[in-house]
Write an enzyme that holds these catalytic residues in place. Structure first.
Site, PDB file in Angstrom:
ATOM      1  CD  GLU A 121      -2.989  -1.094   2.200  1.00 12.58           C
ATOM      2  OE1 GLU A 121      -2.765  -0.388   3.079  1.00 12.58           O
ATOM      3  OE2 GLU A 121      -3.803  -1.888   2.066  1.00 12.58           O
ATOM      4  CD  GLU A 148      -3.757  -5.663   3.115  1.00 14.53           C
ATOM      5  OE1 GLU A 148      -4.852  -5.226   3.737  1.00 14.53           O
ATOM      6  OE2 GLU A 148      -2.364  -5.389   3.570  1.00 14.53           O
TER       7      GLU A 148
END
Length: 543
Positions: A173, A320
């Protein structure tokens, strides 16, 4: 050798074309950080995730964090100051323990390369109580040396044929500045480029990808070098978030960057939580819950983007995914979440190479240990190993075969490798319309969905089965397996007595269990009413 053709199975009088079913839900599961995998309870929970849920890979943060003691510039001080070493060394004792434990289960690591060791970080202690260092390196060459030494160690320890089966994802991320990354977008792309070249220099067959971005957004906040909050107001104030033009983050940009430089991309990764968080014109952050089809729709878009790109054969890994990105969301503990994820996985099985549920266990410390046994953690099991409803949903999905006989809006019937039937059905209530389950800051808040309905009748006739075979039916619903509800009725004890823990384990696994028998003509008749939020499995019983 005579090849025996599979028995023709018909469902509701029709012979199926038998499309392939990809078990996208069990390819990879998520976990918190590498150091947690040294714990006995983490390893117990993961062994169960492999044996009962079918997990084949696991991904986690913090491989190079200080608590794994990989990058060493001093010999450690104890009571006195540390003595500097002439040059950095790499020690893999802790990493080896983690990887040995994973491989011993029959699963493999999905390697996330990060975060930065303190001695190489341009900024330190950027997030979590364990103070991850999420910044560009002070020396890109030193980062490349670290990655190279680590992968070469794995090849020496486990063999090149094994390591070639591990995906290597560069970072996590990096669009979330200043938390998971403190640099610019270009600096992340430079990190990707250096890492990808290093891996391919070791062995061209190693698989590398990124950008592991979070999440789809409907505005230009991530279009530049840094996150720009000033463009989020329309998103925050939208009356219908489903109608906004949601788009992936940094996927197209990474493709363009790599194509211009002839860099490899073996897979593209992103995170698809069906949520957003945007700031309005007053600077107030607002949580946004997207519609129930958000994951499916995002994947359709991403697949088309990649198909039209210079990397059309790149795999798609959602590294995720969950109902929300909060480890304090009580919805994670409920039957409602179990039904939601069952529906979403079955909607999306042909749109990705993996969708990694985040996470398989509540042994997860981004915000510190959980407060209470049911605190809204991501896991399929609590810290004590008590099965949540999502555990049972995943176990039901794992029982499915790999050939689709029939898929409907409320479930799927499949053929297993031994020509038996395996099915999963669910009742995501019609009264929900297009709404997802959203999030909840207490268990009481989750009960807003308790009165949804109506029941759903599941009725199918399957022929061509072995006469006399017994089929086990398991049903999870608000009256069977709702362990967080039982904990709520106990008064939500923060610390369980042994007796309470035993009671909750029994409730957690007390599903509605029945048996159906194939008649003498090889026909199995399924006719069951499912309560709202129920998830049902049908599979041949063990002889």
């Amino acid at each position: 050798m005579t090849v025996v053709a599979p028995t023709a199975l018909t469902v509701d009088g029709r012979v199926s074309d038998e499309r392939r079913l990809h078990h996208v839900w069990s390819v990879c599961l998520g976990a918190g950080r590498a150091n947690e995998a040294l714990r006995a309870d983490w390893q117990d929970h993961f062994r169960e995730a492999v044996s009962k849920l079918g997990a084949r890979y696991v991904r986690f943060h913090g491989l190079f964090h200080d608590d794994m003691f990989v990058y060493r510039t001093a010999n450690g001080g104890g009571f006195g100051p540390p003595t500097p070493l002439p040059s950095p060394v790499y020690t893999f004792a802790y990493v080896d323990k983690v990887f040995d434990a994973i491989l011993a289960t029959g699963a493999r690591p999905f390697v996330e390369l990060g975060f930065m060791p303190r001695e190489l970080a341009t900024q330190t202690e950027t997030l979590f109580w364990w103070k991850a260092h999420c910044s560009p390196p002070t020396d890109m060459g030193a980062w490349v040396d670290l990655v190279t030494a680590t992968v070469e160690h794995w090849i020496e320890r486990y063999g090149i044929d094994e390591v070639r089966q591990w995906p290597f994802e560069v970072w996590n991320e990096p669009n979330l500045v200043p938390h998971f990354w403190t640099g610019t977008r270009t600096e992340y792309f430079e990190l990707y480029a250096a890492t990808a070249r290093a891996l391919k220099a070791i062995d061209p067959a190693l698989r590398v990808g990124g950008p592991s971005s979070s999440v789809f957004v409907p505005d230009a906040r991530y279009d530049g070098e840094y996150h720009d909050r000033s463009v989020e107001a329309a998103t925050a104030e939208a009356e219908d978030p489903a109608g906004l033009p949601w788009k992936p983050v940094w996927i197209r940009e990474l493709i363009d960057y790599c194509a211009e430089r002839d860099l490899p991309i073996d897979f593209l990764s992103t995170h698809l939580y069906p949520t957003d968080y945007a700031f309005d014109t007053q600077g107030v952050g607002r949580a946004i819950s997207r519609d129930r089809d958000a994951t499916h729709n995002d994947l359709v878009q991403m697949k088309q983007l990649i198909a039209d790109s210079p990397y059309p054969d790149a795999a798609v890994h959602v590294t995720e995914w969950s109902t929300s990105p909060s480890s304090r969301d009580f919805m994670h503990d409920t039957v409602y979440a179990a039904t939601y994820i069952t529906r979403a996985f079955l909607q999306s099985h042909d749109l990705a190479d993996s969708i990694a549920y985040w996470t398989f266990t509540d042994v997860f410390e981004e915000g510190g240990g959980g407060i209470g046994p049911f605190h809204g953690g991501f896991g399929f099991v609590t810290e004590q190993g008590i099965h949540k409803p999502t555990f049972h949903a995943m176990e039901m999905l794992n029982r499915l075969g790999d050939r689709i006989l029939l898929q409907t809006e409320d479930g799927i019937l499949t053929r297993t490798g031994d020509d038996a039937l395996a099915a999963v059905f669910f009742n995501y209530p019609d009264s929900m319309g297009e709404a997802s389950v959203g999030a909840a800051t207490s268990f009481t808040q989750t009960l807003r969905w308790a009165e949804e309905g109506p029941d759903r009748r599941i009725a199918h006739v399957v022929t061509g089965l072995t006469p006399g075979d017994r089929y086990a039916v398991e049903i999870l619903d608000p009256d069977h397996g709702d362990v967080a509800g039982a904990w709520h009725r106990m008064g939500e004890p923060l610390n369980l007595t042994r007796a309470q823990e035993v009671e909750l384990r029994l409730v957690a696994d007390a599903l509605d269990r029945r048996t159906h028998v194939v008649d003498e003509d090889g026909i199995l008749r399924i006719d069951i009413d499912l309560a709202p939020w129920a998830v049902m499995s049908l599979a041949r019983a063990a002889h």
